[in-house]
Design a protein around this motif. Structure first.
Motif, PDB file in Angstrom:
ATOM      1  N   LEU A  28      13.696 -29.637  53.128  1.00  0.00           N
ATOM      2  CA  LEU A  28      13.036 -29.778  51.759  1.00  0.00           C
ATOM      3  C   LEU A  28      13.623 -28.934  50.785  1.00  0.00           C
ATOM      4  CD1 LEU A  28       9.402 -29.849  52.551  1.00  0.00           C
ATOM      5  CD2 LEU A  28      10.447 -31.794  51.762  1.00  0.00           C
ATOM      6  N   GLU A  29      14.295 -27.667  51.072  1.00  0.00           N
ATOM      7  CA  GLU A  29      15.162 -27.035  50.171  1.00  0.00           C
ATOM      8  C   GLU A  29      16.520 -27.601  49.924  1.00  0.00           C
ATOM      9  OE1 GLU A  29      14.431 -24.065  48.840  1.00  0.00           O
ATOM     10  OE2 GLU A  29      12.184 -24.091  49.306  1.00  0.00           O
ATOM     11  N   GLU A  30      17.028 -28.359  50.988  1.00  0.00           N
ATOM     12  CA  GLU A  30      18.130 -29.022  50.657  1.00  0.00           C
ATOM     13  C   GLU A  30      18.121 -30.219  49.612  1.00  0.00           C
ATOM     14  OE1 GLU A  30      21.749 -31.586  52.943  1.00  0.00           O
ATOM     15  OE2 GLU A  30      20.251 -30.411  54.153  1.00  0.00           O
ATOM     16  N   ALA A  31      17.053 -30.958  50.002  1.00  0.00           N
ATOM     17  CA  ALA A  31      16.411 -32.066  49.141  1.00  0.00           C
ATOM     18  C   ALA A  31      16.356 -31.716  47.556  1.00  0.00           C
ATOM     19  CB  ALA A  31      15.578 -32.696  49.684  1.00  0.00           C
ATOM     20  N   GLY A  32      15.839 -30.544  47.405  1.00  0.00           N
ATOM     21  CA  GLY A  32      15.528 -29.837  46.067  1.00  0.00           C
ATOM     22  C   GLY A  32      16.715 -29.309  45.601  1.00  0.00           C
ATOM     23  N   ARG A  33      17.882 -29.306  46.263  1.00  0.00           N
ATOM     24  CA  ARG A  33      19.000 -28.713  45.783  1.00  0.00           C
ATOM     25  C   ARG A  33      18.831 -27.210  45.682  1.00  0.00           C
ATOM     26  NH1 ARG A  33      21.362 -32.092  48.318  1.00  0.00           N
ATOM     27  NH2 ARG A  33      22.637 -33.586  47.337  1.00  0.00           N
ATOM     28  N   ALA A  34      18.077 -26.389  46.564  1.00  0.00           N
ATOM     29  CA  ALA A  34      18.253 -24.959  46.486  1.00  0.00           C
ATOM     30  C   ALA A  34      19.477 -24.472  46.528  1.00  0.00           C
ATOM     31  CB  ALA A  34      17.337 -24.292  47.614  1.00  0.00           C
ATOM     32  N   PRO A  55      10.243 -32.196  46.212  1.00  0.00           N
ATOM     33  CA  PRO A  55      10.556 -31.730  47.419  1.00  0.00           C
ATOM     34  C   PRO A  55       9.797 -30.394  47.535  1.00  0.00           C
ATOM     35  CG  PRO A  55      12.632 -32.444  46.548  1.00  0.00           C
ATOM     36  CD  PRO A  55      11.686 -32.628  45.604  1.00  0.00           C
ATOM     37  N   GLY A  56       9.473 -29.665  46.415  1.00  0.00           N
ATOM     38  CA  GLY A  56       8.732 -28.355  46.496  1.00  0.00           C
ATOM     39  C   GLY A  56       7.283 -28.678  46.707  1.00  0.00           C
ATOM     40  N   GLU A  57       6.763 -29.693  45.871  1.00  0.00           N
ATOM     41  CA  GLU A  57       5.215 -30.170  46.099  1.00  0.00           C
ATOM     42  C   GLU A  57       5.014 -30.838  47.322  1.00  0.00           C
ATOM     43  OE1 GLU A  57       4.363 -31.232  41.198  1.00  0.00           O
ATOM     44  OE2 GLU A  57       5.442 -32.897  42.767  1.00  0.00           O
ATOM     45  N   ARG A  86       1.239 -25.849  66.595  1.00  0.00           N
ATOM     46  CA  ARG A  86       2.448 -25.075  66.988  1.00  0.00           C
ATOM     47  C   ARG A  86       3.618 -25.243  66.251  1.00  0.00           C
ATOM     48  NH1 ARG A  86       3.256 -26.599  73.109  1.00  0.00           N
ATOM     49  NH2 ARG A  86       5.206 -26.191  72.376  1.00  0.00           N
ATOM     50  N   LYS A  87       4.422 -24.111  65.915  1.00  0.00           N
ATOM     51  CA  LYS A  87       5.610 -24.407  65.093  1.00  0.00           C
ATOM     52  C   LYS A  87       6.569 -25.125  65.518  1.00  0.00           C
ATOM     53  CE  LYS A  87       5.038 -19.627  63.209  1.00  0.00           C
ATOM     54  NZ  LYS A  87       4.403 -20.273  61.963  1.00  0.00           N
ATOM     55  N   ASP A  88       7.022 -25.650  66.887  1.00  0.00           N
ATOM     56  CA  ASP A  88       7.785 -26.554  67.460  1.00  0.00           C
ATOM     57  C   ASP A  88       7.466 -28.042  67.256  1.00  0.00           C
ATOM     58  OD1 ASP A  88       5.881 -26.322  69.450  1.00  0.00           O
ATOM     59  OD2 ASP A  88       7.484 -26.076  71.070  1.00  0.00           O
ATOM     60  N   ARG A  89       6.178 -28.158  66.541  1.00  0.00           N
ATOM     61  CA  ARG A  89       5.684 -29.528  66.526  1.00  0.00           C
ATOM     62  C   ARG A  89       6.351 -30.401  65.562  1.00  0.00           C
ATOM     63  NH1 ARG A  89      -0.618 -30.601  67.632  1.00  0.00           N
ATOM     64  NH2 ARG A  89       0.141 -29.980  69.513  1.00  0.00           N
ATOM     65  N   HIS A  90       6.783 -31.556  65.527  1.00  0.00           N
ATOM     66  CA  HIS A  90       7.361 -32.226  64.355  1.00  0.00           C
ATOM     67  C   HIS A  90       6.104 -32.371  63.502  1.00  0.00           C
ATOM     68  CE1 HIS A  90      11.530 -33.043  66.256  1.00  0.00           C
ATOM     69  NE2 HIS A  90      11.042 -31.838  66.804  1.00  0.00           N
ATOM     70  N   THR A  91       6.125 -32.110  62.471  1.00  0.00           N
ATOM     71  CA  THR A  91       5.333 -32.338  61.181  1.00  0.00           C
ATOM     72  C   THR A  91       5.680 -32.928  59.858  1.00  0.00           C
ATOM     73  OG1 THR A  91       5.394 -30.113  60.467  1.00  0.00           O
ATOM     74  CG2 THR A  91       3.602 -30.318  62.081  1.00  0.00           C
ATOM     75  N   LEU A  92       6.831 -33.125  59.971  1.00  0.00           N
ATOM     76  CA  LEU A  92       7.244 -33.846  58.783  1.00  0.00           C
ATOM     77  C   LEU A  92       8.482 -35.037  59.077  1.00  0.00           C
ATOM     78  CD1 LEU A  92       7.976 -34.029  55.508  1.00  0.00           C
ATOM     79  CD2 LEU A  92       9.845 -32.537  55.931  1.00  0.00           C
ATOM     80  N   VAL A 151      13.114 -39.694  51.661  1.00  0.00           N
ATOM     81  CA  VAL A 151      11.899 -40.074  51.949  1.00  0.00           C
ATOM     82  C   VAL A 151      11.241 -39.172  52.587  1.00  0.00           C
ATOM     83  CG1 VAL A 151      10.420 -42.000  52.750  1.00  0.00           C
ATOM     84  CG2 VAL A 151      12.640 -42.540  51.783  1.00  0.00           C
ATOM     85  N   PHE A 152      10.094 -38.835  52.252  1.00  0.00           N
ATOM     86  CA  PHE A 152       9.064 -37.869  52.887  1.00  0.00           C
ATOM     87  C   PHE A 152       7.873 -38.110  53.245  1.00  0.00           C
ATOM     88  CE2 PHE A 152      12.218 -35.508  50.451  1.00  0.00           C
ATOM     89  CZ  PHE A 152      13.283 -34.874  51.388  1.00  0.00           C
ATOM     90  N   VAL A 153       7.382 -38.149  54.390  1.00  0.00           N
ATOM     91  CA  VAL A 153       6.191 -38.706  54.945  1.00  0.00           C
ATOM     92  C   VAL A 153       5.478 -37.726  55.766  1.00  0.00           C
ATOM     93  CG1 VAL A 153       5.068 -40.436  55.950  1.00  0.00           C
ATOM     94  CG2 VAL A 153       7.447 -41.052  55.118  1.00  0.00           C
ATOM     95  N   LEU A 154       4.034 -37.688  55.498  1.00  0.00           N
ATOM     96  CA  LEU A 154       3.050 -36.441  56.165  1.00  0.00           C
ATOM     97  C   LEU A 154       2.010 -37.414  57.082  1.00  0.00           C
ATOM     98  CD1 LEU A 154       2.914 -33.519  53.655  1.00  0.00           C
ATOM     99  CD2 LEU A 154       4.476 -33.803  55.539  1.00  0.00           C
ATOM    100  N   PRO A 155       1.702 -36.864  58.126  1.00  0.00           N
ATOM    101  CA  PRO A 155       0.778 -37.257  58.895  1.00  0.00           C
ATOM    102  C   PRO A 155      -0.560 -37.052  58.640  1.00  0.00           C
ATOM    103  CG  PRO A 155       1.806 -35.305  59.959  1.00  0.00           C
ATOM    104  CD  PRO A 155       2.629 -35.790  58.800  1.00  0.00           C
ATOM    105  N   LEU A 156      -0.929 -37.231  57.441  1.00  0.00           N
ATOM    106  CA  LEU A 156      -2.275 -36.787  56.688  1.00  0.00           C
ATOM    107  C   LEU A 156      -3.418 -37.197  57.648  1.00  0.00           C
ATOM    108  CD1 LEU A 156      -1.267 -37.377  52.870  1.00  0.00           C
ATOM    109  CD2 LEU A 156      -0.997 -35.394  54.178  1.00  0.00           C
TER     110      LEU A 156
END
Length: 452
Positions: A28-34, A55-57, A86-92, A151-156
């Motif tokens: 997300l930081e790369e997409a936002g051009r940090a 990306p920040g939102e 868990r931090k190793d679960r794919h969430t994005l 493209v960004f998708v979340l498992p809401l």
């Protein structure tokens, strides 16, 4: 000139970096051009939001989603703990789609700009069909060699935040593995069959993307190297894609004509709707009157409530004011009482001092009376004999009889011994000294006119 193959890549990420160092935050930081994650771009520029959030939102929404999934669990010790995702679960889940022409070829005002914008619209339509409300963001990068979309998708809707399940190919893989295990296949074989199903579904997904995006945009399904096409075959493939794209545009035109016919039909429907609306006006008028009366009643009720509130506030203010005045009066009364108490203590000390002085004076006068014979003991030596009636009253008033009886008895005894031992002259001197000392102890208020 429109040419080139389609490009679609889908991948998921977790909070924990993968072996390449990629994580939710890094992507997300790369997409936002940090700046930290844009060193691979010569002249980074902010992304353009094509759809949804920045990306920040997305990162904030992802954080809130993960935090909301934390649950209370009971440990073996009987204590409770809060357990999160868990931090190793794919969430994005992410997707990257790229346009085959160079960025400067599709710049504003270029001849290929319209085709590029059509490609963007086709992508949005396909993405919304695939991911629905869980599609949160589509952004455009035009600061690299080829223009592309992230493209960004979340498992809401997933309580486990499993972003991989948003990928149709991954869902097929899980189902294939589950089915294989159900039919008795060992775990290794189940994984192999799952991976085979994943590849097949991934190809199917690419085919669907081509039918709905690549082909209408005039792109080819794959590049020449992947199919080992000759240069002539590749050119023919591109030309065919172009012809198919033009055919689709003609079909779009026909669809527009049909839409015009539909518009005329809609106009007739609208006319009939207006007739129906006229019939509904009376009902609406009645409804509006009822609503107006209800608003009036609510207004009156609000006024009554406000008046009651103001009355209560006024009563409360009056009560506080009365309490304040009472408190002031009480404090003033306490101050007066303290001052009176202080004056009383002062007066008491003064009276005590005067009493002591008076007692000492009376005692001194009694002892002097012993020397001049005006004070002595009764025949039984149990009472004082005082010739001065004023002095006798003072002794009685001060209740000094018993104490002075002892003192007079002692003084007479001492004086009797001195009389037997001293000469007349020495006895006179000692008597004079004693009288002088005693007279100095008598206050002036007790000294009569004949006091010498």
């Amino acid at each position: 000139m429109m040419s080139g193959p389609q490009f679609l890549h889908i991948q998921s990420y977790s909070l924990k970096p993968n072996p390449k160092g990629q994580s939710v935050a890094q992507i997300l930081e790369e997409a936002g051009r940090a700046p930290l994650y844009s060193i691979h771009v010569d002249s980074p520029s902010p992304p353009k939001i094509i759809y949804g959030l920045s990306p920040g939102e997305v990162e904030e929404r992802h954080k809130a989603m993960v935090q909301s999934r934390a649950v209370e669990v009971r440990l073996a010790s009987g204590k409770t703990a809060r357990r999160g995702i868990r931090k190793d679960r794919h969430t994005l889940l992410t997707a990257v789609v790229s346009y085959p022409l160079l960025t400067n070829q599709v710049a504003e005002g270029s001849q290929d700009r319209a085709a590029y914008e059509r490609w963007i619209d086709l992508n949005l339509k396909w993405l919304r069909a695939q991911f629905g409300d869980q599609l949160l963001s589509v952004i455009e990068h035009t600061d690299e060699k080829h223009p592309h979309l992230h493209v960004f998708v979340l498992p809401l809707d997933d309580p486990d935040c499993m972003a991989r399940r948003l990928n149709p190919a991954w869902r097929v893989k899980e189902e294939a593995e589950k089915l294989a295990k159900h039919h008795g296949h060992p775990a290794k074989m189940a994984v192999k069959l799952g991976n085979r199903a994943y590849r097949a579904k991934a190809r199917e997904l690419q085919d669907d993307y081509y039918r709905n995006v690549g082909l209408p945009a005039g792109l080819t399904r794959t590049g020449p190297k992947r199919e080992r096409l000759s240069r002539a075959q590749w050119k023919e493939r591109k030309a065919s894609a172009k012809r198919e794209a033009e055919l689709l545009r003609e079909m779009d035109t026909r669809v527009e004509d049909l839409a015009d016919g539909q518009a005329a039909l809609d106009a007739e429907v609208e006319r009939k709707a207006e007739e129906l609306a006229a019939k509904l006006e009376v009902a609406e008028s009645i409804l509006e009157d009822a609503e107006r009366r209800q608003r009036d009643a609510e207004h009156v009720a609000a006024e009554i409530i406000e008046q009651a509130r103001q009355t209560a506030e006024e009563a409360n203010r009056n009560a506080r004011r009365e309490l304040f005045l009472r408190q002031e009066r009480l404090e003033a009364e306490l101050r007066r009482h303290a001052e009176a108490q202080k004056a009383f203590e002062t007066e008491k000390r003064h009276l005590r001092a005067e009493a002591i002085v008076e007692v000492v004076g009376v005692a001194a006068r009694v002892i002097l009376g012993v020397f001049d014979g005006s004070v002595g003991l009764s025949d039984q030596r149990k009472r004082l004999r005082i010739n001065d009636q004023s002095l006798a009253k003072s002794v009685d008033r001060l209740d000094l009889g018993t104490v002075l009886l002892k003192i007079v008895t002692t003084v007479e005894a001492v004086w009797s011994k001195l009389t037997s031992r001293l000469s007349e002259a020495d006895l006179h001197v000692e008597r004079q000294k004693a009288e002088d000392g005693l007279r100095s102890a008598i206050p002036t208020t007790q000294r009569g006119p004949d006091f010498s």
